[in-house]
Design an enzyme around this catalytic site. Structure first.
Site, short mmCIF file in Angstrom:
data_model
loop_
_atom_site.label_atom_id
_atom_site.label_comp_id
_atom_site.label_asym_id
_atom_site.label_seq_id
_atom_site.Cartn_x
_atom_site.Cartn_y
_atom_site.Cartn_z
N GLN A 87 -5.30 -5.15 7.15
CA GLN A 87 -5.95 -6.49 6.65
C GLN A 87 -6.02 -7.46 7.52
O GLN A 87 -6.92 -8.38 7.43
CB GLN A 87 -5.81 -6.62 5.16
CG GLN A 87 -5.93 -5.60 4.13
CD GLN A 87 -7.25 -4.62 4.24
OE1 GLN A 87 -8.06 -5.49 4.38
NE2 GLN A 87 -7.25 -3.35 3.72
N ASP A 111 2.77 -4.45 8.01
CA ASP A 111 1.28 -3.62 7.92
C ASP A 111 0.18 -4.58 8.08
O ASP A 111 0.02 -5.21 7.17
CB ASP A 111 1.29 -3.13 6.56
CG ASP A 111 0.03 -2.32 6.25
OD1 ASP A 111 -1.07 -2.28 6.86
OD2 ASP A 111 -0.16 -1.87 4.95
N CYS A 167 -4.70 2.28 -3.64
CA CYS A 167 -3.76 2.88 -3.32
C CYS A 167 -2.41 2.26 -3.41
O CYS A 167 -1.36 1.83 -2.26
CB CYS A 167 -4.03 3.25 -1.67
SG CYS A 167 -4.91 4.78 -1.48
N HIS A 187 0.85 -1.24 -0.02
CA HIS A 187 0.13 -0.16 -0.10
C HIS A 187 0.88 1.32 -0.10
O HIS A 187 2.04 0.99 0.50
CB HIS A 187 -0.89 -0.03 1.22
CG HIS A 187 -1.82 1.03 1.42
ND1 HIS A 187 -1.64 2.32 1.59
CD2 HIS A 187 -3.36 0.84 1.26
CE1 HIS A 187 -2.91 2.92 1.64
NE2 HIS A 187 -3.93 2.07 1.34
#
Length: 405
Positions: free
Chosen positions: A203, A200, A363, A123
């Site tokens: 999700q 990250d 993104c 992202h």
């Protein structure tokens, strides 16, 4: 868990109804999740009958709100398997969390000639902060490619690692492809050359059981609004010893021990990184969201979303005009393209059918370049999703085919 079993959960989410009472088939949970009534109620009470500032007032309501705010920090720590609540920093979102790491740990630990390793599917929020850091420090960025089925290629990652690699920053679950990273293997590889691993988890946090000790990463970031909580709040987890060595990023109230015009001394983590009046009501509501998800068995929810994604992929595979992206076992996210139909046109027609998907580059423009498309259509599932949502999506796709046929 079957789709029928989740039908009762739809009633917990007032946002899943159209104004006329018709069902709204919301398939954009990867962008932001709908909120259960329990979270809405927690936010309402925190803004109303319970509202007061935290950490400063000596009156009873402020003390009670402070206890609730810090209880939420402890709840997050338990939810992600952190060693201590002192490893949990409240931020405005995952974007701020990653920028915080870049501008504190990064500027002190990364210098000219050092290397930062990302992947093709990241992202923008896990690309741009590192580009900015590289421009500031003279570091270089390496990009790990993907496997044929669109997973991060750990074999290629190992080959890219060097003694100058200081940080590996990867998505735990791709927001476009739904591919799941073998995070522990990535951690082992990063640590083999002395690098730190940032994940990250935007999700992953709403879909997977998390255990920071088992993952063995060094930083973990996620947003509250994808975890069925409110916008404006997120979490940065980092090892306690790493946080303790990091300098502050933003200056102001709450993050200090003592201020004079000659010198300021700073509070220990996590307060050192939470300058100013915090997102009080959002943190309280995040606590409620975690309680809601945890009560439903995250492992069962993950299996449910994976099963829905597989069902949709099987249905789309029968359509000659559709190209699928991502692995077969994608984690509740399905990206695809229709021949001769721009994703924005598909999204507009689906909206007329009360079906909401995401259409665009998500993104992740470098990933779009890799896939050879300007954009994709993306259907993403949540704990409230079921087979009726898939059926509505397929009806909308059939209508689109007739229109463009």
């Amino acid at each position: 868990m079957s789709g029928t079993a989740t039908l009762t959960r739809k009633a917990d989410f007032p946002g899943l109804l159209m104004p006329d009472g018709a069902p709204w088939h919301y398939l954009d949970t990867a962008a932001t999740a709908q909120k259960p009534q329990a979270v809405i109620d927690a936010m309402t009470h925190a803004l109303g009958r319970d509202y007061a500032t935290v950490h400063r007032g000596v009156y009873s309501r402020s003390a009670q709100m402070t206890l609730a705010y810090e209880a939420a920090r402890k709840r997050v720590a338990d939810f992600i398997g952190a060693k201590s609540e002192n490893e949990v920093v409240f931020v405005r979102g995952a974007t701020e969390a990653i920028n915080l790491v870049a501008q504190t740990w990064g500027v002190t630990q990364i210098g000219p000639g050092d290397r930062i390793l990302l992947s093709t599917l990241e992202h923008h929020s896990n690309i741009v902060p590192w580009q900015m850091l590289a421009e500031r420090t003279g570091a270089q960025i390496d990009i790990c490619p993907l496997t044929e089925d669109h997973r991060i290629d750990l074999g290629a990652l190992e080959a890219l690692l060097t003694p100058r690699t200081r940080l590996v920053a990867l998505a735990h679950v791709s927001n476009v492809l739904g591919s799941v990273l073998d995070a522990r293997a990535a951690a082992d590889l990063a640590h083999s050359v002395g690098a730190k691993l940032l994940l990250d988890g935007c999700q992953a946090a709403p879909r997977m059981t998390l255990d920071m000790a088992a993952l063995d990463c060094d930083f973990y970031a996620f947003s509250g609004h994808k975890l069925y909580g409110p916008t404006g709040v997120g979490v940065l987890w980092a090892r306690e010893e790493i946080l303790d060595a990091m300098p502050p990023w933003q200056g102001g109230g709450s993050m200090i021990e003592r201020v004079t015009f000659e010198k300021t001394t700073y509070a220990p983590p996590p307060q050192r990184f939470e300058a100013g009046t915090p997102m009080i009501t959002e943190v309280i509501a995040l606590h409620a969201a975690i309680d809601y998800v945890d009560a439903l068995d995250p492992e069962a929810l993950f299996a449910h979303e994976v099963a829905l994604a597989k069902t949709l992929r099987d249905e789309l595979r029968n359509l000659n005009s559709v190209t699928l992206f991502g692995p077969e076992d994608s984690a509740g996210i399905v990206s695809f393209a229709m021949q001769g139909v721009h994703p924005h046109d598909l999204g507009t027609i689906l909206d007329e059918e009360n079906v909401a998907i995401r259409a665009g580059h998500h993104c992740a423009q470098p990933l779009m370049d890799h896939l050879g498309v300007p954009a994709t259509a993306r259907a993403s599932f949540g704990l409230y999703s079921d087979e009726s949502d898939i059926a509505a999506l397929l009806r909308g796709i059939e209508r689109t085919q007739r229109i463009f046929g």
